[in-house]
Design a protein around this motif. Structure first.
Motif, PDB file in Angstrom:
ATOM      1  N   LEU A 103       0.829  -1.211   0.000  1.00 16.17           N
ATOM      2  CA  LEU A 103       0.000   0.000   0.000  1.00 16.17           C
ATOM      3  C   LEU A 103       0.863   1.262   0.000  1.00 16.17           C
ATOM      4  N   LEU A 104       1.976   1.247   0.752  1.00 18.79           N
ATOM      5  CA  LEU A 104       2.878   2.395   0.757  1.00 18.79           C
ATOM      6  C   LEU A 104       3.543   2.565  -0.609  1.00 18.79           C
ATOM      7  N   SER A 105       3.886   1.456  -1.247  1.00 19.18           N
ATOM      8  CA  SER A 105       4.488   1.525  -2.581  1.00 19.18           C
ATOM      9  C   SER A 105       3.544   2.215  -3.566  1.00 19.18           C
ATOM     10  N   ALA A 106       2.277   1.833  -3.493  1.00 17.53           N
ATOM     11  CA  ALA A 106       1.289   2.415  -4.407  1.00 17.53           C
ATOM     12  C   ALA A 106       1.092   3.903  -4.148  1.00 17.53           C
ATOM     13  N   GLN A 107       1.127   4.285  -2.870  1.00 18.26           N
ATOM     14  CA  GLN A 107       0.910   5.697  -2.519  1.00 18.26           C
ATOM     15  C   GLN A 107       2.090   6.585  -2.874  1.00 18.26           C
ATOM     16  N   LEU A 108       3.295   6.120  -2.531  1.00 19.85           N
ATOM     17  CA  LEU A 108       4.474   6.986  -2.566  1.00 19.85           C
ATOM     18  C   LEU A 108       5.346   6.805  -3.799  1.00 19.85           C
TER      19      LEU A 108
ATOM     20  N   LEU B 250       5.277   0.929  12.316  1.00 23.13           N
ATOM     21  CA  LEU B 250       6.426   1.389  11.540  1.00 23.13           C
ATOM     22  C   LEU B 250       7.283   2.368  12.347  1.00 23.13           C
ATOM     23  N   VAL B 251       8.586   2.121  12.369  1.00 21.84           N
ATOM     24  CA  VAL B 251       9.536   3.016  13.035  1.00 21.84           C
ATOM     25  C   VAL B 251      10.727   3.225  12.115  1.00 21.84           C
ATOM     26  N   GLY B 252      11.462   4.298  12.389  1.00 20.38           N
ATOM     27  CA  GLY B 252      12.726   4.539  11.708  1.00 20.38           C
ATOM     28  C   GLY B 252      13.826   4.698  12.735  1.00 20.38           C
ATOM     29  N   PRO B 253      15.053   4.843  12.295  1.00 17.25           N
ATOM     30  CA  PRO B 253      16.131   5.109  13.250  1.00 17.25           C
ATOM     31  C   PRO B 253      15.982   6.500  13.854  1.00 17.25           C
ATOM     32  N   ALA B 254      16.494   6.683  15.049  1.00 17.51           N
ATOM     33  CA  ALA B 254      16.449   8.005  15.694  1.00 17.51           C
ATOM     34  C   ALA B 254      17.098   9.041  14.787  1.00 17.51           C
ATOM     35  N   GLY B 255      16.546  10.233  14.801  1.00 17.92           N
ATOM     36  CA  GLY B 255      17.073  11.293  13.969  1.00 17.92           C
ATOM     37  C   GLY B 255      16.416  11.400  12.612  1.00 17.92           C
ATOM     38  N   LEU B 256      15.413  10.579  12.356  1.00 21.12           N
ATOM     39  CA  LEU B 256      14.684  10.660  11.090  1.00 21.12           C
ATOM     40  C   LEU B 256      14.065  12.056  10.970  1.00 21.12           C
ATOM     41  N   PRO B 257      14.291  12.764   9.870  1.00 22.14           N
ATOM     42  CA  PRO B 257      13.788  14.140   9.740  1.00 22.14           C
ATOM     43  C   PRO B 257      12.271  14.226   9.911  1.00 22.14           C
ATOM     44  N   PRO B 258      11.792  15.204  10.671  1.00 22.67           N
ATOM     45  CA  PRO B 258      10.344  15.342  10.890  1.00 22.67           C
ATOM     46  C   PRO B 258       9.497  15.360   9.622  1.00 22.67           C
ATOM     47  N   PRO B 259       9.947  15.999   8.524  1.00 22.87           N
ATOM     48  CA  PRO B 259       9.109  15.962   7.314  1.00 22.87           C
ATOM     49  C   PRO B 259       8.900  14.549   6.775  1.00 22.87           C
ATOM     50  N   ILE B 260       9.937  13.699   6.898  1.00 18.38           N
ATOM     51  CA  ILE B 260       9.806  12.316   6.435  1.00 18.38           C
ATOM     52  C   ILE B 260       8.897  11.537   7.371  1.00 18.38           C
ATOM     53  N   VAL B 261       9.039  11.756   8.690  1.00 16.43           N
ATOM     54  CA  VAL B 261       8.158  11.110   9.664  1.00 16.43           C
ATOM     55  C   VAL B 261       6.703  11.474   9.361  1.00 16.43           C
ATOM     56  N   ALA B 262       6.456  12.757   9.139  1.00 17.37           N
ATOM     57  CA  ALA B 262       5.088  13.223   8.876  1.00 17.37           C
ATOM     58  C   ALA B 262       4.536  12.622   7.590  1.00 17.37           C
ATOM     59  N   LYS B 263       5.375  12.561   6.556  1.00 14.73           N
ATOM     60  CA  LYS B 263       4.915  12.009   5.272  1.00 14.73           C
ATOM     61  C   LYS B 263       4.573  10.529   5.408  1.00 14.73           C
ATOM     62  N   LEU B 264       5.427   9.785   6.111  1.00 14.78           N
ATOM     63  CA  LEU B 264       5.176   8.362   6.308  1.00 14.78           C
ATOM     64  C   LEU B 264       3.968   8.120   7.213  1.00 14.78           C
ATOM     65  N   ALA B 265       3.803   8.945   8.242  1.00 12.10           N
ATOM     66  CA  ALA B 265       2.656   8.791   9.145  1.00 12.10           C
ATOM     67  C   ALA B 265       1.347   9.015   8.388  1.00 12.10           C
ATOM     68  N   ALA B 266       1.322  10.012   7.519  1.00 12.27           N
ATOM     69  CA  ALA B 266       0.117  10.274   6.720  1.00 12.27           C
ATOM     70  C   ALA B 266      -0.164   9.102   5.779  1.00 12.27           C
ATOM     71  N   ALA B 267       0.897   8.552   5.191  1.00 11.81           N
ATOM     72  CA  ALA B 267       0.734   7.410   4.293  1.00 11.81           C
ATOM     73  C   ALA B 267       0.265   6.174   5.059  1.00 11.81           C
ATOM     74  N   MET B 268       0.775   5.996   6.281  1.00 12.01           N
ATOM     75  CA  MET B 268       0.351   4.862   7.108  1.00 12.01           C
ATOM     76  C   MET B 268      -1.126   4.971   7.476  1.00 12.01           C
ATOM     77  N   LYS B 269      -1.573   6.167   7.777  1.00 11.35           N
ATOM     78  CA  LYS B 269      -2.991   6.361   8.112  1.00 11.35           C
ATOM     79  C   LYS B 269      -3.878   5.908   6.968  1.00 11.35           C
ATOM     80  N   GLN B 270      -3.482   6.261   5.757  1.00 10.78           N
ATOM     81  CA  GLN B 270      -4.259   5.874   4.584  1.00 10.78           C
ATOM     82  C   GLN B 270      -4.152   4.366   4.336  1.00 10.78           C
TER      83      GLN B 270
END
Length: 333
Positions: free
Chosen positions: A63-68, A264-284
């Motif tokens: 689903l993430l592949s299709a979205q992003l 879904l988690v990433g390594p510490a220090g993941l840039p907030p814009p990427i976290v936000a983009k992935l979180a929005a994609a996960m919600k969908q």
């Protein structure tokens, strides 16, 4: 005088050039974050292929592949109760191209049982979103003369040390929950560890052990068929997989309230814009009807979260599991 003026001018020029480079670098980083992902992304699942955790990760990856617009590829790295795979995530560059499918054991239990854990679960990761929640279910062998948690406690107090509980191994969540049950209820039961959850269920059905706290996704079918007897589920609300069973809070054992989770988690220090983009994609992704239906059939409940809510859940679980481990001097040996 001229020498001093030239020197000052050169110094100012150097400072301005440095600031320009910093500003340019920051601008390039922001642009790269906005363009994320620009290449395939790996999601490390810290367990072998085929289980519910792996299934959920593969469905969400599609689903993430299709979205992003880039492939999200699942890579299984099993071992050390999930710490090998999650250790690889913790060591990865925080650029969003190596992510992890974190769950209870590697994110809040196993590191506290290890003398030299490969990461600090409270500091090593950037939580993005939950993907699913499930429960453990307290089950007994069918012949045991109890029909509720209260009756089980009463029988254990009447026959101290004679009843036994199974687990999927020393230091596993079912082991910790069993020890917590003993302590909070003031009872004595023998712990019998097995190599896996199914082995524990089989031993109960053979009459070799009396009780176990096992995953509802694995135990619900056995309860419905009458091969095991269900007493309560550990989630705050009743579980749709076994709706007639009370929660442990309703059954008088609220301290056993725990969720099984993965997300879904990433390594510490993941840039907030990427976290936000992935979180929005996960919600969908988690809202996808096919994903939700597949999870429900497996006895698991699809649910997303904000990064902050996932972080709070992880902190709570780490605090509670660590307290149980220390209080009972539990090791994985």
């Amino acid at each position: 005088m001229t020498f001093r003026f030239d020197r000052t001018r050169r110094l100012i020029a150097a400072v301005l050039a440095t600031e320009a480079l910093v500003f340019l670098g920051a601008g390039q980083a922001l642009a790269q974050d906005a363009e994320y992902p620009r290449k395939p992304v790996t999601i490390v699942v810290p367990f072998t292929a085929g289980g519910a955790t792996d299934l959920s990760a593969r469905l969400v990856a599609q689903l993430l592949s299709a979205q992003l617009g880039q492939p999200f590829v699942v890579e299984n790295r099993a071992g050390a109760s999930g710490m090998i795979g999650m250790g690889a995530v913790a060591r990865a560059a925080p650029d969003g191209y190596t992510l992890g499918w974190g769950g209870n054991s590697p994110m809040s239990v196993s590191p506290h049982l290890s003398r030299n854990p490969p990461y600090d679960p409270g500091k090593a990761f950037a939580p993005i979103s939950l993907a699913a929640i499930s429960s453990w279910i307290m089950v007994t062998r069918p012949e045991l003369p109890v029909t509720s948690v209260a009756e089980l406690v009463g029988l254990a107090k009447k026959e101290p040390g004679k009843l036994s509980f199974a687990s999927s191994g020393n230091g596993s969540a079912p082991h910790l929950l069993g020890e917590l049950f003993k302590t909070s209820a003031g009872i004595d039961m023998l712990h019998v560890p097995f190599k896996g959850e199914i082995d524990g269920f089989n031993a109960m059905m053979a009459g070799q052990v009396d009780m176990m706290l096992g995953s509802t996704s694995s135990a619900s079918a056995l309860v419905k068929s009458g091969r095991l007897k269900g007493l309560a589920v550990t989630t705050p609300k009743r579980d749709a997989a076994v709706p007639n069973l009370p929660t442990v809070a309703e059954a008088g054992a609220p301290e056993l309230t725990f969720e099984i989770f993965f997300g879904l988690v990433g390594p510490a220090g993941l840039p907030p814009p990427i976290v936000a983009k992935l979180a929005a994609a996960m919600k969908q992704a988690v809202a996808d009807p096919n994903y939700r239906q597949t999870m429900e059939k497996a006895g698991i409940h699809a649910t997303s979260s904000t990064p902050a809510d996932f972080q709070a859940l992880l902190a709570q679980h780490n605090q509670r599991w660590l307290a149980i481990i220390k209080r009972n001097n539990i090791t994985s040996d």
